[in-house]
Design a protein around this motif. Structure first.
Motif, PDB file in Angstrom:
ATOM      1  N   VAL A   5      41.815  -1.244 -33.541  1.00  7.79           N
ATOM      2  CA  VAL A   5      41.435  -1.349 -34.951  1.00  7.79           C
ATOM      3  C   VAL A   5      40.597  -0.143 -35.332  1.00  7.79           C
ATOM      4  CG1 VAL A   5      40.085  -2.649 -36.634  1.00  7.79           C
ATOM      5  CG2 VAL A   5      41.527  -3.865 -34.992  1.00  7.79           C
ATOM      6  N   LEU A   6      39.695   0.220 -34.454  1.00  8.64           N
ATOM      7  CA  LEU A   6      38.836   1.383 -34.688  1.00  8.64           C
ATOM      8  C   LEU A   6      39.664   2.652 -34.753  1.00  8.64           C
ATOM      9  CD1 LEU A   6      36.090   2.788 -34.829  1.00  8.64           C
ATOM     10  CD2 LEU A   6      36.034   2.761 -32.340  1.00  8.64           C
ATOM     11  N   MET A   7      40.601   2.829 -33.801  1.00  2.51           N
ATOM     12  CA  MET A   7      41.396   4.042 -33.756  1.00  2.51           C
ATOM     13  C   MET A   7      42.237   4.194 -35.028  1.00  2.51           C
ATOM     14  SD  MET A   7      40.441   5.080 -30.892  1.00  2.51           S
ATOM     15  CE  MET A   7      38.964   4.165 -31.281  1.00  2.51           C
ATOM     16  N   THR A   8      42.976   3.126 -35.372  1.00  4.53           N
ATOM     17  CA  THR A   8      43.854   3.185 -36.537  1.00  4.53           C
ATOM     18  C   THR A   8      43.070   3.377 -37.823  1.00  4.53           C
ATOM     19  OG1 THR A   8      45.417   1.736 -35.417  1.00  4.53           O
ATOM     20  CG2 THR A   8      45.655   1.969 -37.794  1.00  4.53           C
ATOM     21  N   PHE A   9      41.974   2.647 -37.949  1.00  7.03           N
ATOM     22  CA  PHE A   9      41.180   2.698 -39.176  1.00  7.03           C
ATOM     23  C   PHE A   9      40.586   4.077 -39.406  1.00  7.03           C
ATOM     24  CE2 PHE A   9      36.984   2.313 -41.191  1.00  7.03           C
ATOM     25  CZ  PHE A   9      37.376   1.819 -42.424  1.00  7.03           C
ATOM     26  N   MET A  10      40.091   4.700 -38.336  1.00  4.14           N
ATOM     27  CA  MET A  10      39.409   5.973 -38.508  1.00  4.14           C
ATOM     28  C   MET A  10      40.362   7.155 -38.564  1.00  4.14           C
ATOM     29  SD  MET A  10      36.377   5.187 -38.975  1.00  4.14           S
ATOM     30  CE  MET A  10      35.891   6.896 -39.128  1.00  4.14           C
ATOM     31  N   VAL A  11      41.361   7.164 -37.723  1.00  2.00           N
ATOM     32  CA  VAL A  11      42.219   8.343 -37.648  1.00  2.00           C
ATOM     33  C   VAL A  11      43.069   8.508 -38.888  1.00  2.00           C
ATOM     34  CG1 VAL A  11      44.172   9.371 -36.437  1.00  2.00           C
ATOM     35  CG2 VAL A  11      42.284   8.379 -35.134  1.00  2.00           C
ATOM     36  N   ALA A  12      43.648   7.431 -39.387  1.00  2.00           N
ATOM     37  CA  ALA A  12      44.568   7.556 -40.511  1.00  2.00           C
ATOM     38  C   ALA A  12      43.924   8.132 -41.759  1.00  2.00           C
ATOM     39  CB  ALA A  12      45.205   6.201 -40.810  1.00  2.00           C
ATOM     40  N   LYS A  57      37.784  -1.268 -47.668  1.00  2.00           N
ATOM     41  CA  LYS A  57      37.847  -1.784 -46.296  1.00  2.00           C
ATOM     42  C   LYS A  57      36.506  -2.361 -45.848  1.00  2.00           C
ATOM     43  CE  LYS A  57      42.068  -0.238 -45.740  1.00  2.00           C
ATOM     44  NZ  LYS A  57      43.238  -1.139 -45.540  1.00  2.00           N
ATOM     45  N   ALA A  58      35.758  -2.932 -46.782  1.00  2.00           N
ATOM     46  CA  ALA A  58      34.414  -3.429 -46.469  1.00  2.00           C
ATOM     47  C   ALA A  58      34.423  -4.434 -45.330  1.00  2.00           C
ATOM     48  CB  ALA A  58      33.785  -4.047 -47.721  1.00  2.00           C
ATOM     49  N   ASP A  59      35.371  -5.368 -45.353  1.00  2.00           N
ATOM     50  CA  ASP A  59      35.432  -6.383 -44.305  1.00  2.00           C
ATOM     51  C   ASP A  59      35.751  -5.769 -42.947  1.00  2.00           C
ATOM     52  OD1 ASP A  59      34.886  -8.304 -46.195  1.00  2.00           O
ATOM     53  OD2 ASP A  59      36.981  -8.907 -46.457  1.00  2.00           O
ATOM     54  N   THR A  60      36.670  -4.797 -42.954  1.00  2.00           N
ATOM     55  CA  THR A  60      37.036  -4.138 -41.699  1.00  2.00           C
ATOM     56  C   THR A  60      35.867  -3.354 -41.133  1.00  2.00           C
ATOM     57  OG1 THR A  60      39.327  -3.930 -42.461  1.00  2.00           O
ATOM     58  CG2 THR A  60      38.660  -2.544 -40.615  1.00  2.00           C
ATOM     59  N   ILE A  61      35.140  -2.654 -42.005  1.00  2.00           N
ATOM     60  CA  ILE A  61      33.980  -1.885 -41.562  1.00  2.00           C
ATOM     61  C   ILE A  61      32.926  -2.811 -40.977  1.00  2.00           C
ATOM     62  CG2 ILE A  61      32.094  -0.385 -42.308  1.00  2.00           C
ATOM     63  CD1 ILE A  61      34.008   0.693 -44.463  1.00  2.00           C
ATOM     64  N   ASP A  71      28.421   1.867 -37.397  1.00  2.00           N
ATOM     65  CA  ASP A  71      29.135   1.995 -38.661  1.00  2.00           C
ATOM     66  C   ASP A  71      30.047   3.222 -38.569  1.00  2.00           C
ATOM     67  OD1 ASP A  71      29.981   2.674 -41.258  1.00  2.00           O
ATOM     68  OD2 ASP A  71      28.153   1.899 -42.178  1.00  2.00           O
ATOM     69  N   PRO A  72      31.372   3.046 -38.607  1.00  2.00           N
ATOM     70  CA  PRO A  72      32.270   4.188 -38.419  1.00  2.00           C
ATOM     71  C   PRO A  72      32.149   5.267 -39.482  1.00  2.00           C
ATOM     72  CG  PRO A  72      33.482   2.264 -39.173  1.00  2.00           C
ATOM     73  CD  PRO A  72      32.108   1.799 -38.816  1.00  2.00           C
ATOM     74  N   LEU A  73      31.758   4.898 -40.705  1.00  2.00           N
ATOM     75  CA  LEU A  73      31.661   5.887 -41.777  1.00  2.00           C
ATOM     76  C   LEU A  73      30.341   6.652 -41.755  1.00  2.00           C
ATOM     77  CD1 LEU A  73      33.255   4.065 -44.843  1.00  2.00           C
ATOM     78  CD2 LEU A  73      34.339   5.471 -43.086  1.00  2.00           C
ATOM     79  N   GLU A  74      29.343   6.102 -41.081  1.00  2.00           N
ATOM     80  CA  GLU A  74      28.036   6.749 -41.027  1.00  2.00           C
ATOM     81  C   GLU A  74      27.723   7.331 -39.656  1.00  2.00           C
ATOM     82  OE1 GLU A  74      25.913   7.379 -43.398  1.00  2.00           O
ATOM     83  OE2 GLU A  74      27.090   6.406 -44.961  1.00  2.00           O
ATOM     84  N   ASP A  75      28.111   6.645 -38.596  1.00  2.00           N
ATOM     85  CA  ASP A  75      27.670   7.011 -37.256  1.00  2.00           C
ATOM     86  C   ASP A  75      28.648   7.891 -36.494  1.00  2.00           C
ATOM     87  OD1 ASP A  75      25.379   5.492 -37.676  1.00  2.00           O
ATOM     88  OD2 ASP A  75      26.301   3.671 -36.896  1.00  2.00           O
ATOM     89  N   LEU A  76      29.933   7.852 -36.854  1.00  2.00           N
ATOM     90  CA  LEU A  76      30.884   8.744 -36.199  1.00  2.00           C
ATOM     91  C   LEU A  76      30.690  10.161 -36.713  1.00  2.00           C
ATOM     92  CD1 LEU A  76      34.383   7.028 -35.891  1.00  2.00           C
ATOM     93  CD2 LEU A  76      32.804   7.658 -34.070  1.00  2.00           C
ATOM     94  N   THR A  77      30.581  11.116 -35.815  1.00  2.00           N
ATOM     95  CA  THR A  77      30.473  12.516 -36.209  1.00  2.00           C
ATOM     96  C   THR A  77      31.707  13.309 -35.833  1.00  2.00           C
ATOM     97  OG1 THR A  77      29.415  13.133 -34.121  1.00  2.00           O
ATOM     98  CG2 THR A  77      27.968  12.476 -35.935  1.00  2.00           C
ATOM     99  N   GLY A  78      32.625  12.712 -35.108  1.00  2.00           N
ATOM    100  CA  GLY A  78      33.759  13.511 -34.698  1.00  2.00           C
ATOM    101  C   GLY A  78      35.004  12.746 -34.307  1.00  2.00           C
ATOM    102  N   ILE A  79      36.150  13.236 -34.735  1.00  2.00           N
ATOM    103  CA  ILE A  79      37.451  12.741 -34.288  1.00  2.00           C
ATOM    104  C   ILE A  79      38.362  13.936 -34.046  1.00  2.00           C
ATOM    105  CG2 ILE A  79      39.491  11.374 -34.817  1.00  2.00           C
ATOM    106  CD1 ILE A  79      37.847   9.642 -36.609  1.00  2.00           C
ATOM    107  N   THR A  80      38.924  14.005 -32.862  1.00  2.00           N
ATOM    108  CA  THR A  80      39.879  15.057 -32.531  1.00  2.00           C
ATOM    109  C   THR A  80      41.107  14.416 -31.914  1.00  2.00           C
ATOM    110  OG1 THR A  80      38.079  16.615 -32.060  1.00  2.00           O
ATOM    111  CG2 THR A  80      40.266  17.191 -31.256  1.00  2.00           C
ATOM    112  N   LEU A  81      42.269  14.746 -32.405  1.00  2.00           N
ATOM    113  CA  LEU A  81      43.524  14.319 -31.813  1.00  2.00           C
ATOM    114  C   LEU A  81      44.231  15.540 -31.246  1.00  2.00           C
ATOM    115  CD1 LEU A  81      43.062  12.599 -34.647  1.00  2.00           C
ATOM    116  CD2 LEU A  81      45.225  11.579 -33.972  1.00  2.00           C
ATOM    117  N   PHE A  82      44.843  15.393 -30.083  1.00  2.00           N
ATOM    118  CA  PHE A  82      45.659  16.478 -29.545  1.00  2.00           C
ATOM    119  C   PHE A  82      46.749  15.891 -28.673  1.00  2.00           C
ATOM    120  CE2 PHE A  82      42.274  15.904 -26.427  1.00  2.00           C
ATOM    121  CZ  PHE A  82      42.972  15.860 -25.231  1.00  2.00           C
TER     122      PHE A  82
END
Length: 286
Positions: A5-12, A57-61, A71-82
């Motif tokens: 859920v975290l991966m899909t929600f944040m990466v997309a 996406k309030a409920d998902t967050i 909190d994925p919108l506040e605490d995540l500082t980085g996403i890299t896909l390769f």
């Protein structure tokens, strides 16, 4: 298991991370997508996008924060896909202010959980809807996740400085970008369809996206196999914009500016539109 859920929600919707550093990507990578979430938050476009995600996406967050402890919108500082170029060989690196102990506790409770040791790193493995996932922490604020254990271990070795990193032959066309992407087209599995015909004419594509003087700016560097192909690529892209403006008054009203040039086998192009128009477009796509 809700780890994806975290991966899909944040990466997309985001795919944004700390300022780009090619040294964190394995030399074997044939493509990557990286951004700057901190920088994104400072832009008008990013602020609007994040606000919309939080609203829609309030409920998902809330669920993610309760389950994983951040909190994925506040605490995540980085996403890299390769990836290596094969469709199923992809890794995701997340950086941020994790509640690592809580996150690991959730992973341990997953279906068919087990672990192994790679060097000094614990590799977590579990079943997620019939697919095996693997995860490992580089440190308390960096985690790598992949379905391919070998790729995961490679990524962790690169982060630790034990394996060679990606050698960038090109300098990013913009230093103020919040998104950086690269693809070695000839070494990537791309579906054979009409849309991929033009893309396959390139050897590699390097893109950045950022905001400058109230305009959303995309920069592109395309390497080809000949000077003639570089020129054709430039005219084809400019023609697509003009054709869109000619056929659709909504596109015409976006006030898209674009300019391109070639140097030998390489084509560079810059496209931009007012931030206000970009925000209106995002709203329409909801």
């Amino acid at each position: 298991m809700k780890i994806l859920v975290l991966m899909t929600f944040m990466v997309a919707p985001l795919a944004m991370a700390d300022p780009f550093q090619s040294k964190n990507i394995p030399a074997e990578a044939q493509w990557y997508l990286h951004g700057d979430l901190t920088g994104l938050r400072k832009t008008n476009t990013g602020g609007f996008l994040l606000a919309q995600i939080r609203k829609d996406k309030a409920d998902t967050i809330d669920e993610i924060e309760t389950l994983f402890g951040f909190d994925p919108l506040e605490d995540l500082t980085g996403i890299t896909l390769f990836g290596t170029g094969k469709s199923d060989e992809i890794a995701i690196t997340l950086t941020g202010e994790f509640a690592r102990a809580q996150l690991e506790e959730v992973i341990v409770q997953a279906d068919d959980y087990n672990f192994s040791i790679s060097g000094t790193t614990k590799i977590h493995s579990w079943d997620d809807n019939g697919r095996t996932q693997h995860a490992g922490f580089h440190n308390n604020d960096t985690i790598v996740i992949s379905q391919q254990k070998i790729l995961l271990e490679l990524a962790l070795d690169v982060l630790a400085g034990k394996k060679p990193s990606f050698k960038a032959d090109l300098t990013p066309p913009s230093k103020e970008s919040v998104l950086v992407g690269y693809a070695n087209i000839q070494n990537i599995e791309i579906p054979l369809d009409e849309g991929s015909h033009i893309v396959r004419k390139a050897d590699s594509i390097f893109m950045t996206l950022g905001e400058n003087q109230n305009r959303l700016v995309a920069n592109m560097v395309i390497s080809t196999d000949s000077e003639q192909m570089a020129s054709r690529m430039m005219h084809a892209l400019a023609g697509l914009v003009s054709l869109g403006e000619f056929a659709d008054k909504n596109i015409e009203g976006l006030d898209i500016l674009h300019s391109g040039k070639t140097s030998g086998k390489t084509m560079t192009m810059t496209m931009s539109l007012p931030t206000a128009n970009a925000l209106a477009l995002i709203s329409e796509l909801k």
